[in-house]
Design an enzyme around this catalytic site. Structure first.
Site, PDB file in Angstrom:
ATOM      1  N   HIS A 101      13.520   0.240  40.121  1.00 45.78           N
ATOM      2  CA  HIS A 101      13.175   1.208  39.076  1.00 45.78           C
ATOM      3  C   HIS A 101      14.442   2.011  38.810  1.00 45.78           C
ATOM      4  O   HIS A 101      15.212   2.284  39.744  1.00 45.78           O
ATOM      5  CB  HIS A 101      12.147   2.241  39.531  1.00 45.78           C
ATOM      6  CG  HIS A 101      10.819   1.714  39.957  1.00 45.78           C
ATOM      7  ND1 HIS A 101      10.584   1.223  41.205  1.00 45.78           N
ATOM      8  CD2 HIS A 101       9.630   1.664  39.302  1.00 45.78           C
ATOM      9  CE1 HIS A 101       9.301   0.871  41.314  1.00 45.78           C
ATOM     10  NE2 HIS A 101       8.703   1.122  40.168  1.00 45.78           N
ATOM     11  N   ASP A 104      14.974   4.735  41.294  1.00 42.33           N
ATOM     12  CA  ASP A 104      15.269   4.358  42.691  1.00 42.33           C
ATOM     13  C   ASP A 104      16.767   4.360  42.903  1.00 42.33           C
ATOM     14  O   ASP A 104      17.239   4.751  43.963  1.00 42.33           O
ATOM     15  CB  ASP A 104      14.875   2.904  43.039  1.00 42.33           C
ATOM     16  CG  ASP A 104      13.455   2.531  42.766  1.00 42.33           C
ATOM     17  OD1 ASP A 104      12.602   3.425  42.763  1.00 42.33           O
ATOM     18  OD2 ASP A 104      13.213   1.310  42.566  1.00 42.33           O
TER      19      ASP A 104
END
Ligand code: XLS
Ligand code: NI
Ligand code: NI
Length: 437
Positions: A101, A104
């Site tokens: 993501h 992240d």
């Protein structure tokens, strides 16, 4: 600096008899099974969020992990260190793919522009690491569920300002995925649903979600991103209800909004069970509709009612998954992404290796067993024989619309009571166990 000094060299295949916990017993990347190597069939990916960002926190307790890449005081330094640790892990484990993501890999900044600048800087780092190691990106995605602005959803928010924010974030996440040569891009609608239907315009929100997907398709075209878009079904959690609750709900959604040509599904085992289905059911429904795209490989707990995202170790489960996947003709853009996290008490670095090695071995066995079942052919023959009546001129005329109620009534009057055939469930279960045991 090495973040995994206990693992000196890449994990090797040592075969069944090996007692080395840091070796594969079944996954032999170059072994050919049914015409393709295990590596080509399985296309393993590691998910960045669980493996490098997971803290071990649960709704009742704080984090338990102590990760050496997550210690610098500057968040951007931590992001760079984490990227180094990740690529060390990918290469030592011997996987070809990773998934992430946007949030992240890079921290959210003070403003949207600052967040984008952070992302660009870390994507440049990831790009260099991919070039150096040959590890590729299976898919990217945007985190549209953690920040408080998305408390009432992203695309399905009652406020179009939030929709615009989500669209801007997805635009950058697709661009980042494109720059990294990503083979796909996933939409998991964590908060694209409702907490209570009493304050919700359901059809309005579904239309908004479809709009975002159409905008994504248009943007991909604009920048020349040819990766596959996926929707990842999940029925609930964190919301009470998510609109893309299972394969069949997604199919209805894609057909309703003219998106069938643009998206496939990324199916996750624990989401299937939360929806009250087996993973095999979800895969079957997707395969038969031609939208089986990729897999988030994990497993739930039989007794805990949430998305525990455990590593898959059950060979019967991996066999069922591989049976469906092989019958779909295997992956094209997709792969087996370990969207799985180690347990809260498994907090040291070696546990990350044990978990992935176990998952890879379980899928390698599942692949071998499923290939043997299909090559044997008895299971398929039993199923085909069960439906043989539909291949006769009588069955065909019903299917192709050539018979009326009156003609069918006449058939029954002439032919009387049908003969019942056994479903042979236990026989079939025993037949599968011939290969599993
Ligand atoms: C959460 C989802 C998530 C997606 C990516 O349950 O599985 O991890 O795979 O957003
Ligand atoms: Ni997932
Ligand atoms: Ni999940």
């Amino acid at each position: 600096m090495a973040y995994f000094p206990e693992v000196a060299s890449p994990i090797a295949y040592e075969g069944r008899g090996s007692k080395n916990p840091l070796a594969f017993k079944h996954y032999d990347a170059s072994k050919v099974v049914g015409g393709k190597t295990m590596r080509e069939h399985l296309r393993f990916a590691v998910s960045y969020w669980h493996t490098f960002k997971g803290t071990g926190a649960d709704p009742f307790g704080v984090g338990t992990t102590n990760r050496p890449w997550d210690v610098a005081t500057d968040p951007m330094q931590r992001a760079h260190d984490t990227m180094d640790a990740a690529f060390e892990f990918f290469t030592k484990l011997g996987v070809d793919y990773w998934c992430f993501h946007d949030r992240d890999i890079a921290p959210e900044g003070e403003t949207f522009a600052a967040s984008c600048a952070n992302l660009d800087e870390i994507v440049a780092h990831a790009e260099a690491k991919q070039k150096e190691t040959g590890v590729k990106l299976l898919w990217g995605t945007a985190c549209l569920f953690t920040h408080p602005r998305y408390q009432a959803g992203a695309a399905t928010n009652p406020d179009p300002h939030v929709f615009a924010y989500a669209a801007a974030q997805v635009k950058h996440a697709i661009a980042a995925t494109h720059r990294l040569g990503g083979e796909g891009y996933t939409f998991w609608g964590g908060r694209e649903g409702y907490d209570t239907i009493k304050n919700t315009k359901m059809q309005q929100e579904r239309e908004q979600f479809a709009r975002l997907l159409h905008l994504a398709v248009a943007y991909a075209k604009e920048i020349g991103f040819t990766g596959q878009f996926y929707i990842e079904p999940k029925p609930m959690e964190p919301t009470k209800h998510q609109y893309d609750s299972d394969t069949e709900a997604c199919l209805n959604f894609l057909r309703e909004f003219g998106l069938m040509d643009h998206l496939k599904l990324n199916l996750e085992t624990n989401h299937a069970t939360l929806a009250g289905h087996t993973m095999q059911h979800e895969m079957r429904a997707a395969r038969e509709a031609g939208i089986l795209g990729s897999i988030d490989a994990n497993a739930g707990d039989e007794l805990i009612g949430w998305d525990t995202d455990q590593f898959p170790t059950n060979v019967y489960l991996t066999t069922e998954i591989m049976l469906e996947l092989l019958q779909a003709g295997g992956f094209t853009t997709g792969g087996l992404n370990f969207d799985a996290k180690v347990r809260r008490q498994s907090h040291d670095q070696l546990d990350l290796f044990y978990a992935h090695i176990g998952g890879m071995d379980a899928f390698a066995r599942g692949l071998e067993i499923a290939t043997a079942i299909l090559e044997d052919g008895r299971l398929q023959k039993l199923v085909d024989d069960r439906y043989a009546g539909w291949t006769t001129p009588f069955g065909q005329s019903i299917l192709t619309g050539g018979s009326s109620f009156g003609e069918l009534e006449a058939y029954v009057l002439a032919n009387g009571e049908p003969t019942r055939a056994s479903g042979r469930q236990e026989f079939i279960e025993n037949l599968i166990n011939e290969f599993v045991l």
